[in-house]
Design a protein around this motif. Structure first.
Motif, PDB file in Angstrom:
ATOM      1  N   GLY B  19       0.831  -1.186   0.000  1.00  0.00           N
ATOM      2  CA  GLY B  19       0.000   0.000   0.000  1.00  0.00           C
ATOM      3  C   GLY B  19       0.860   1.228   0.000  1.00  0.00           C
ATOM      4  N   PRO B  20       0.346   2.309   0.485  1.00  0.00           N
ATOM      5  CA  PRO B  20       1.092   3.563   0.490  1.00  0.00           C
ATOM      6  C   PRO B  20       2.371   3.481   1.314  1.00  0.00           C
ATOM      7  CG  PRO B  20      -1.227   3.915   1.015  1.00  0.00           C
ATOM      8  CD  PRO B  20      -1.000   2.446   1.035  1.00  0.00           C
ATOM      9  N   THR B  21       2.394   2.618   2.310  1.00  0.00           N
ATOM     10  CA  THR B  21       3.597   2.541   3.140  1.00  0.00           C
ATOM     11  C   THR B  21       4.609   1.573   2.520  1.00  0.00           C
ATOM     12  OG1 THR B  21       2.043   2.609   4.941  1.00  0.00           O
ATOM     13  CG2 THR B  21       4.364   2.359   5.522  1.00  0.00           C
ATOM     14  N   PRO B  22       5.781   2.057   2.180  1.00  0.00           N
ATOM     15  CA  PRO B  22       6.786   1.157   1.582  1.00  0.00           C
ATOM     16  C   PRO B  22       7.214   0.078   2.572  1.00  0.00           C
ATOM     17  CG  PRO B  22       7.458   3.462   1.467  1.00  0.00           C
ATOM     18  CD  PRO B  22       6.303   3.400   2.403  1.00  0.00           C
ATOM     19  N   VAL B  23       7.504  -1.084   2.022  1.00  0.00           N
ATOM     20  CA  VAL B  23       7.989  -2.185   2.853  1.00  0.00           C
ATOM     21  C   VAL B  23       9.516  -2.167   2.808  1.00  0.00           C
ATOM     22  CG1 VAL B  23       8.008  -4.672   3.100  1.00  0.00           C
ATOM     23  CG2 VAL B  23       5.937  -3.533   2.318  1.00  0.00           C
ATOM     24  N   PRO B  24      10.165  -2.204   3.962  1.00  0.00           N
ATOM     25  CA  PRO B  24      11.622  -1.996   3.978  1.00  0.00           C
ATOM     26  C   PRO B  24      12.425  -3.090   3.254  1.00  0.00           C
ATOM     27  CG  PRO B  24      10.792  -2.546   6.172  1.00  0.00           C
ATOM     28  CD  PRO B  24       9.591  -2.350   5.300  1.00  0.00           C
ATOM     29  N   GLY B  25      12.062  -4.313   3.357  1.00  0.00           N
ATOM     30  CA  GLY B  25      12.891  -5.342   2.712  1.00  0.00           C
ATOM     31  C   GLY B  25      12.094  -6.591   2.446  1.00  0.00           C
ATOM     32  N   LEU B  26      12.636  -7.448   1.594  1.00  0.00           N
ATOM     33  CA  LEU B  26      11.918  -8.653   1.195  1.00  0.00           C
ATOM     34  C   LEU B  26      11.700  -9.594   2.368  1.00  0.00           C
ATOM     35  CD1 LEU B  26      13.370  -9.725  -2.285  1.00  0.00           C
ATOM     36  CD2 LEU B  26      11.027  -9.022  -1.762  1.00  0.00           C
ATOM     37  N   ALA B  27      12.691  -9.641   3.298  1.00  0.00           N
ATOM     38  CA  ALA B  27      12.560 -10.556   4.430  1.00  0.00           C
ATOM     39  C   ALA B  27      11.381 -10.123   5.308  1.00  0.00           C
ATOM     40  CB  ALA B  27      13.857 -10.579   5.245  1.00  0.00           C
ATOM     41  N   ASP B  28      11.304  -8.816   5.554  1.00  0.00           N
ATOM     42  CA  ASP B  28      10.187  -8.311   6.356  1.00  0.00           C
ATOM     43  C   ASP B  28       8.864  -8.501   5.626  1.00  0.00           C
ATOM     44  OD1 ASP B  28      11.973  -7.609   8.250  1.00  0.00           O
ATOM     45  OD2 ASP B  28      12.128  -5.496   7.595  1.00  0.00           O
ATOM     46  N   GLU B  29       8.944  -8.260   4.331  1.00  0.00           N
ATOM     47  CA  GLU B  29       7.764  -8.417   3.502  1.00  0.00           C
ATOM     48  C   GLU B  29       7.241  -9.851   3.597  1.00  0.00           C
ATOM     49  OE1 GLU B  29       8.232  -6.603  -0.414  1.00  0.00           O
ATOM     50  OE2 GLU B  29       6.976  -8.222  -1.196  1.00  0.00           O
ATOM     51  N   PHE B  30       8.198 -10.794   3.534  1.00  0.00           N
ATOM     52  CA  PHE B  30       7.829 -12.209   3.611  1.00  0.00           C
ATOM     53  C   PHE B  30       7.155 -12.501   4.951  1.00  0.00           C
ATOM     54  CE2 PHE B  30       8.826 -16.635   4.812  1.00  0.00           C
ATOM     55  CZ  PHE B  30       8.190 -17.296   3.776  1.00  0.00           C
ATOM     56  N   ALA B  31       7.738 -11.923   6.042  1.00  0.00           N
ATOM     57  CA  ALA B  31       7.165 -12.144   7.371  1.00  0.00           C
ATOM     58  C   ALA B  31       5.710 -11.651   7.425  1.00  0.00           C
ATOM     59  CB  ALA B  31       8.014 -11.443   8.431  1.00  0.00           C
ATOM     60  N   LYS B  32       5.508 -10.509   6.790  1.00  0.00           N
ATOM     61  CA  LYS B  32       4.145  -9.961   6.788  1.00  0.00           C
ATOM     62  C   LYS B  32       3.209 -10.836   5.978  1.00  0.00           C
ATOM     63  CE  LYS B  32       5.037  -5.273   8.032  1.00  0.00           C
ATOM     64  NZ  LYS B  32       5.735  -4.099   7.537  1.00  0.00           N
ATOM     65  N   LEU B  33       3.727 -11.319   4.839  1.00  0.00           N
ATOM     66  CA  LEU B  33       2.910 -12.190   3.987  1.00  0.00           C
ATOM     67  C   LEU B  33       2.502 -13.455   4.748  1.00  0.00           C
ATOM     68  CD1 LEU B  33       4.825 -11.849   0.615  1.00  0.00           C
ATOM     69  CD2 LEU B  33       2.450 -11.189   1.021  1.00  0.00           C
ATOM     70  N   VAL B  34       3.457 -13.984   5.533  1.00  0.00           N
ATOM     71  CA  VAL B  34       3.168 -15.189   6.320  1.00  0.00           C
ATOM     72  C   VAL B  34       2.040 -14.882   7.303  1.00  0.00           C
ATOM     73  CG1 VAL B  34       4.074 -16.831   8.005  1.00  0.00           C
ATOM     74  CG2 VAL B  34       5.487 -16.111   6.057  1.00  0.00           C
ATOM     75  N   ALA B  35       2.182 -13.719   7.967  1.00  0.00           N
ATOM     76  CA  ALA B  35       1.187 -13.337   8.955  1.00  0.00           C
ATOM     77  C   ALA B  35      -0.193 -13.195   8.309  1.00  0.00           C
ATOM     78  CB  ALA B  35       1.610 -12.032   9.626  1.00  0.00           C
TER      79      ALA B  35
END
Lengths: 153, 482
Positions: B19-35
């Motif tokens: 969304g409007p808030t950028p995601v800092p990195g792929l690893a964090d992004e992955f963690a969020k996707l898992v959640a």
């Protein structure tokens, strides 16, 4: 010395011959064969013979220290193969023939712009003919750029 | 570039954190996707080995989960945040194929597209992985690929039944099963002994770089034919780790194809001894041909030189016959020793001189055993013949009570590696001996001189009260010869 071979010497007919060699080098480690060659050349061309040399090193020294206008080279001598001598002759545009019993060396002449190979034992007439032909038409190209090793391949 | 989209990305009804808030990195992004339960569509009956998240906006960046990296033999802690170039782990062309397939399924949000992909293990071995993946889209544009991976068990190895394994073990032939990507899968005990490499040392690796095979035609052509299902056979030479070269009659065929990977079955039969024998025979034949041609040249010279100035035909025939017979006798001895050029001195002396004396008593030979090199056979034979002919006419063998003694000693000039010099003496004993008047130098004398020169011999010729004493000193083996 009276000529030991029963060859007819007709040197008077050849003195004007511009293609008559005056000094021929022989490299041959079979003494009898070398001696027979020497007698043949002396009678046929009325020329001086250097050799026969049984060693490459002696033939090489003779080539470097003398003016010669033809050479007959056996390929394998006591101390190695004759190529260093062939190289010098080739560089100086001095015609020569190989005289060898090694059939598989047939390719060597190609390395020296078609220097002929006389298959040993060669008849007198074949030897004389080869010399005459080589004197009429020496190497077509006189700028060797490769080493003998390259050319021998 | 982080994602900012007016419409949130979603999988079905689940909105994803783009969304409007950028995601800092792929690893964090992955963690969020898992959640957010993004892995659920990837759930399978069999557990996967891990997950990957590929950023299509930065295709060089791909997140690999720690368990996946571990399964492939990597240490996840070595890899900062487990974000790697896709090419580090996966074959790029395979990844591109997965991407193309996943992206092409525009209609379906049900993700899945099962594909095989080749990955590299840490140790360089190729592993096949089964891949489930779907595209995450933003405004319909695919921006990520999220997927699971399951390592395919090394089925190629398992494919070899136990019975085949028995054959591999029992056969003395070298049998190798290998593929271009997986390297050697099986390496029979026959191969271990033929190539001097254990199965453990070569398994999973390519064996060509080690053994440097030389094929009679380009390997690419052979490979293409075998991949096509043809069997290829031919002579191949290999260099073993110890440097020795062996030659095999090799048969190559396609063993099976698994997941696009061709397995080769290679059977090598060692024919090195036969090849070496054939080479040896070729050399011997060539050498013999040269010797024969040389001998004919020598004989022609002998005829020419013997005949010059000789009017006495019967004498000429006798001399020539003796000379040719001596040459033949000496060379026949050397022909008996095919494996080594030359002949033992004692045998040459016996063969050349034997026919001349009236009795065996009249020829005495005395000296240590020594080898005469090939190139000295001709001059030695001719010298001995001239000496023998003279002994028969005027010397040791001219009377029944005389004899000839040939004795020789060896010395070494320059230490153990220097040339061996031989001093060979020819001593005639004739009770009725009278020193001969000087005779004209004939071809016989000239022949002696020339042959001595060819032998490289110093010659000392003296008369003693009961006959001739002639000594020859020459190198019998050059330092370079063995």
């Amino acid at each position: 010395m009276p000529h030991p071979l029963d060859c007819e010497i007709r040197s008077d007919q050849r003195t004007d011959d511009p293609l008559r060699p005056t000094r021929i080098l022989i490299a041959e480690d079979e003494v009898l064969v070398g001696y027979t060659l020497q007698l043949l050349l002396m009678s046929e061309f009325d020329c001086e013979v250097l050799g026969p040399f049984m060693r490459v090193c002696d033939a090489q020294r003779a080539v470097l220290e003398n003016e010669i206008d033809f050479a007959i080279l056996d390929v394998r001598l006591r101390d190695g193969e004759i190529y260093p001598v062939a190289d010098i002759l080739f560089q100086r545009n001095i015609p020569f023939v190989f005289h060898s019993g090694h059939a598989e060396e047939e390719a060597i002449g190609a390395a020296y712009d078609g220097a002929p190979l006389l298959d040993k034992p060669a008849s007198d007439s074949a030897i004389v003919r080869a010399i005459r032909e080589a004197l009429v038409e020496p190497f077509k190209v006189s700028t060797p750029e490769m080493t003998s090793r390259d050319r021998a391949r | 570039m982080p994602i900012s989209a007016s419409e949130p990305a979603s999988i079905g009804s689940t909105h994803l954190p783009y969304g409007p808030t950028p995601v800092p990195g792929l690893a964090d992004e992955f963690a969020k996707l898992v959640a957010l339960g993004a892995l659920e569509p990837l759930a399978e009956t069999e557990r996967s080995d891990g997950f990957w998240l590929w950023d299509l906006e930065r295709p060089e960046a791909c997140f690999f989960s720690a368990d996946l990296l571990k399964a492939l033999g990597y240490d996840p802690h070595e890899r900062a945040q487990s974000v790697l170039d896709i090419g580090t782990i996966a074959f790029v062309e395979d990844a591109e194929r997965v991407r193309a397939n996943v992206v092409s399924r525009t209609e379906s949000h049900d993700p899945i597209n099962a594909q095989m992909m080749r990955c590299m293990e840490k140790n360089g071995t190729m592993r096949l992985v089964r891949c489930l993946a779907y595209a995450i889209r933003s405004e319909g544009v695919p921006i990520r690929i999220l997927g699971s991976m399951r390592l395919v068990p090394c089925a190629t190895g398992d494919e070899l039944t136990s019975r085949l394994s028995d054959i591999l073990t029992l056969s003395r032939e070298a049998i190798i099963v290998w593929s271009a990507h997986c390297g050697v899968r099986r390496w029979s005990s026959g191969a271990e002994s033929l190539y001097g490499i254990t199965e453990a040392a070569v398994k999973g690796k390519a064996h060509f770089p080690t053994l440097k095979p030389r094929f009679p035609i380009d390997w690419e052509r052979i490979e293409a034919r075998v991949r096509n299902g043809e069997t290829w056979s031919g002579e191949v030479s290999w260099t073993r780790p110890d440097g020795t070269v062996i030659v095999t009659e090799t048969q190559l065929q396609r063993f099976s194809i698994r997941c696009g990977e061709t397995l080769f079955l290679q059977i090598d039969h060692d024919i090195t001894p036969q090849v070496r024998l054939a080479e040896r025979q070729h050399i011997l034949t060539r050498e013999l041909r040269h010797r024969v041609k040389n001998l004919f040249a020598v004989i022609r010279s002998l005829v020419r030189l013997s005949a010059s100035g000789q009017d006495d035909v019967p004498a000429l025939v006798r001399d020539l016959d003796n000379r040719i017979a001596a040459l033949a006798a000496a060379h026949v001895v050397s022909l008996g020793y095919q494996t080594n050029d030359g002949a033992p001195l004692q045998e040459v002396l016996q063969a050349v001189l034997g026919p001349y004396p009236a009795s065996g008593e009249a020829l005495r030979l005395d000296g240590p055993s020594v080898w005469v090199p090939q190139e000295k056979i001709t001059p030695l034979g001719l010298i001995l013949n001239e000496l023998a002919t003279n002994a028969l006419k005027y010397g040791g063998w001219a009377s029944h009570s005389g004899h000839v003694e040939v004795a020789w000693t060896l010395t070494r000039d320059d230490g153990p590696d220097g040339p061996t010099r031989i001093t060979l003496s020819w001593r005639e004993e004739n009770p009725d001996f009278k020193p001969p008047a000087e005779v004209a130098v004939g071809f016989g004398t000239r022949l002696l001189q020339m042959s001595s020169a060819q032998l490289g011999a110093e010659v000392v010729r003296t008369w003693h009260p009961s006959g001739l004493l002639c000594t020859f000193t020459f190198d019998i083996s050059a330092p370079s010869e063995t």
